[in-house]
Design a protein around this motif. Structure first.
Motif, short mmCIF file in Angstrom:
data_model
loop_
_atom_site.label_atom_id
_atom_site.label_comp_id
_atom_site.label_asym_id
_atom_site.label_seq_id
_atom_site.Cartn_x
_atom_site.Cartn_y
_atom_site.Cartn_z
N LEU A 1 39.80 -8.24 16.34
CA LEU A 1 39.79 -7.52 17.61
C LEU A 1 38.72 -8.11 18.54
N SER B 1 41.19 -7.47 24.28
CA SER B 1 41.11 -7.72 25.72
C SER B 1 39.64 -7.83 26.17
N ARG B 2 38.73 -7.30 25.33
CA ARG B 2 37.31 -7.49 25.63
C ARG B 2 36.70 -8.50 24.67
N GLN C 1 49.48 -11.30 25.32
CA GLN C 1 48.83 -10.07 24.86
C GLN C 1 48.92 -10.06 23.34
N PRO D 1 46.44 -8.17 20.79
CA PRO D 1 46.16 -6.96 20.01
C PRO D 1 47.20 -5.87 20.24
#
Lengths: 270, 257
Positions: A106, A111-112, A125, A127
């Motif tokens: 993750l 996205s972070r 995309q 996760p």
């Protein structure tokens, strides 16, 4: 060993065997006698999870073979600076808790995460998608294949490869026609074990891919999720029983591969 | 296929001024909402044939964390207002959160009441096994609030909350696992949402709370910025406030805001 000692030893062994065997047998008995394997197995949730598990574990296996075979071969044949480090890194996911693997993935692809924003720019995309399921499964299962394949490649008699080279075979032909067949038992055993690990993956999947029915909810996640659902216990048991049978099948196949390898070895050498 | 849908859209646009938006919506919802949302999904899809709903349940705080890490969902339906507010402050929402239902907290015992609990005071008796939600999820926070309020009641022993904490056998990661544990007979008592206790029916018994002690939970839904079907998501959000949805929610013990 004294008679008392032998009796104690036997008793402990019996308790151990029961401890490992009984819970699984209880689960299977409950699945069969309670009717869960009948009606609940055919429920939408379980069938969706089963289909997703078959699909993703097959994709993970493909990634494992494509990426793992060259890695295992190089680790078996070449000593290079830092090869011990690569060796250790490859083995690491086997002993890492899956939740740690999920968090690491993750932080890498989220996205972070380190690469998430870059991937987002490309419109990718990762996760909480089916790709995350496959990556999580590959991450935790490929090392089992690589370990087994590495040992298999190490045991291949180099003289046989050299003999093929003397006969004029190219490196690719030597690898395909001599090395891989001779390491075949170890490669197959590694593949089967890796597939089982991918099929059973739970912790990294739920952290990195979430739990969305039909999209990221694999069989092990469905076992957990349906256990929590209202009146979902039977579906949870049905999904669990499928996994028990698959795991059992895998071990039977691995055993058979070992026997075949043991029987075939003298002939191959002879 | 696309052409037919396009023509169909034009035809119906001529008949009705605003065509119904459609799309495949992924709704991440609080674990306690499994039963009412299964019913809401049926009703919504029946009246909105162009929209399909995929529901996924977990603790609201877990879902919030997943959204922060990029989960591609259209709506969050949270058991608190804090989680949607947090997402809004992070710029991850599209539009304001909408509170659509309320719930209260209940102390429950399994059918037969093996530990003979008749009042919340009895939860402080040593060596009971009580199941509650983890402090990180909304239900766990509401539970903490309930225990603090009970501790202030006349007649409640000093250190009441601490005694209950000593009796906690498990802190579950969401409301659904609290229910699953007590339904499996793994605890003498549990603290959960009143709506869950109502759905469980005769399998659980609710222990009455002292007059004036009440903890209210607010369910809030919000459309997420990641949604690719914004109009359909907004449609569903607005529908949650309709009398039809309200009647379904009421059947599961959820009250209007």
């Amino acid at each position: 060993m004294s008679p008392t000692g032998r009796a104690t030893f036997g008793l402990l062994a019996a308790v151990g065997a029961l401890l490992f065997g009984i819970p699984v047998l209880v689960l299977l008995a409950r699945a069969i006698l309670g009717g869960a394997l009948g009606a609940s197995l055919m429920s939408r949730v379980v069938l969706d999870a089963l289909a997703l598990s078959v699909l993703t574990s097959a994709a993970a296996l493909l990634a494992t073979v494509v990426l793992g075979t060259p890695l295992a071969y190089l680790l078996a044949r070449r000593r290079f600076r830092g090869s011990w480090l690569v060796d250790t890194l490859v083995d690491l996911p086997i002993v890492l808790p899956p939740s740690v693997a999920g968090l690491a993935l993750l932080l890498t692809f989220g996205s972070r995460g380190a690469f998430g924003p870059g991937l987002a720019v490309l419109g990718v995309q990762v996760p909480f998608t089916v790709w995350a399921v496959v990556i999580a499964q590959t991450f935790v299962s490929a090392p089992l294949f690589i370990r087994s394949a590495r040992a298999g490649f190490q045991q291949v008699d180099r003289d046989l490869e050299d003999a093929a080279r003397v006969d004029g075979a190219h490196e690719a032909a030597v690898f395909r026609s001599v090395t891989v067949p001779l390491a075949g038992g170890a490669l197959a055993a590694g593949l089967v074990l890796a597939w089982a690990r991918a099929l059973g993956e739970f912790g990294a999947t739920i952290m990195f891919a979430g739990n969305i029915p039909g999209r990221t909810q694999t069989l092990p996640v469905a076992v957990y999720s349906e256990f929590q659902a209202i009146d979902g216990l039977d579906r949870s048991i049905a999904a669990a029983a499928v996994l028990v049978l698959a795991a059992f099948g895998v071990l039977v196949v691995v055993r058979w591969l070992h026997w075949r390898a043991l029987l075939a070895l003298p002939m191959a050498r002879g | 296929m696309v052409l037919i849908v396009g023509l169909d859209g034009c035809a119906s646009a001529a008949a009705t001024p605003t065509p119904q938006p459609g799309g495949a919506l992924t709704v991440l919802a609080a674990a306690s909402l499994q039963a009412p949302f299964a019913e809401l999904k049926r009703a919504f899809q029946a009246s909105h044939p162009r929209t399909t709903l995929t529901l996924a349940f977990d603790a609201s705080s877990t879902l919030r964390a997943q959204i922060e890490q990029g989960a591609p969902a259209d709506l969050l339906v949270s058991a608190d207002v804090a989680s949607p507010a947090r997402l809004a402050s992070e710029g991850l929402t599209a539009g304001p959160p909408v509170t659509f239902a309320r719930d209260t907290l209940a102390i429950v015992v399994p059918a037969g009441n093996p530990a003979r609990i008749s009042s919340p005071i009895d939860l402080a008796v040593p060596n009971l096994r009580i199941v509650v939600a983890a402090a990180t999820v909304p239900l766990g926070m509401y539970t903490q609030l309930l225990l603090e309020r009970l501790a202030k009641q006349p007649g409640y022993p000093p250190g009441y909350a601490a005694r209950i904490v000593a009796n906690v056998a498990s802190r579950e990661e969401n409301a659904a696992t609290v229910l699953a544990r007590i339904e499996l007979g793994e605890a003498d008592a549990a603290i959960m949402y009143a709506s869950q206790a109502r759905i469980a029916g005769a399998r659980l018994t609710v222990i009455g709370l002292p007059a004036g002690v009440r903890v209210t939970a607010s369910y809030a839904a919000v459309v997420l910025k990641a949604s690719r079907s914004g109009p359909a998501a907004n449609d569903f959000l607005a529908w949650l406030r309709t009398p039809i949805a309200g009647a379904i929610l009421a059947r599961f013990g959820l009250t209007p805001p």
